[in-house]
Scaffold this motif. Sequence first.
Motif, PDB file in Angstrom:
ATOM      1  N   GLN A  57      42.442  34.361  37.251  1.00 49.69           N
ATOM      2  CA  GLN A  57      42.923  34.656  35.783  1.00 49.69           C
ATOM      3  C   GLN A  57      42.653  36.240  35.633  1.00 49.69           C
ATOM      4  N   GLU A  58      41.707  36.851  35.950  1.00 54.46           N
ATOM      5  CA  GLU A  58      41.638  38.281  35.722  1.00 54.46           C
ATOM      6  C   GLU A  58      42.833  38.903  36.401  1.00 54.46           C
ATOM      7  N   ASP A  59      43.194  38.724  37.524  1.00 57.35           N
ATOM      8  CA  ASP A  59      44.405  39.389  38.186  1.00 57.35           C
ATOM      9  C   ASP A  59      45.763  38.932  37.372  1.00 57.35           C
ATOM     10  N   TRP A  95      45.683  41.187  34.620  1.00 58.52           N
ATOM     11  CA  TRP A  95      45.896  42.475  34.942  1.00 58.52           C
ATOM     12  C   TRP A  95      47.632  42.700  35.291  1.00 58.52           C
ATOM     13  N   GLN A 145      43.974  35.611  27.807  1.00 54.13           N
ATOM     14  CA  GLN A 145      43.142  36.453  27.299  1.00 54.13           C
ATOM     15  C   GLN A 145      41.991  35.880  26.543  1.00 54.13           C
ATOM     16  N   LEU A 190      39.550  34.145  29.065  1.00 52.44           N
ATOM     17  CA  LEU A 190      38.732  34.930  29.595  1.00 52.44           C
ATOM     18  C   LEU A 190      37.758  35.666  28.799  1.00 52.44           C
ATOM     19  N   HIS A 207      33.954  33.741  38.204  1.00 49.06           N
ATOM     20  CA  HIS A 207      33.180  33.830  36.948  1.00 49.06           C
ATOM     21  C   HIS A 207      32.007  33.141  36.911  1.00 49.06           C
TER      22      HIS A 207
END
Length: 154
Positions: free
Chosen positions: A45-47, A50, A79, A82, A149
């Motif tokens: 999810q972070e990638d 980004w 977003q 996250l 996470h």
Amino acid sequence: MILQGVFTRKVFTLSEVKEAKWDVDHLIVDPKTKAGDINLNQYDQEDRLWLIRYFRHELPPSSQVNWDRFCLRFAIPLQDRLQAELRPPESDEILVTRQRYDRIGIPLNVILSLIGFYISWKLNHFAVLILPAFSIGFWLLLRYTQTRHACEAT
């Protein structure tokens, strides 16, 4: 930019991109020539977030098709998820992370491995080495089933 597939390799610069189509969960760069299809579900999810921010910033706004729809259905919920995951734990919660398993598992496995090697060397009984292997396997299972996470446990 290089898009590497199993059988294909496509190289192009972002300045060459004439059109970028934001679809449900992926970005199609130059859909007419099918220069590249970036499936965002293949990333953490972070990638994903980004990559979305990167391409949104680097590609000219005039070349981006369906951005508003994609943003509403995919980017904003991503977003929000996250940000919800990164909340600090409350007083009655414990934060379980990979690092927490590492702080416990690494010293424990080193000690068990040393004891196992010592006992197997002194007694010439190598079946004792299976005990550290079970401990290491259990630690790896706990560590890699935990997402990158944190997860709260009450």
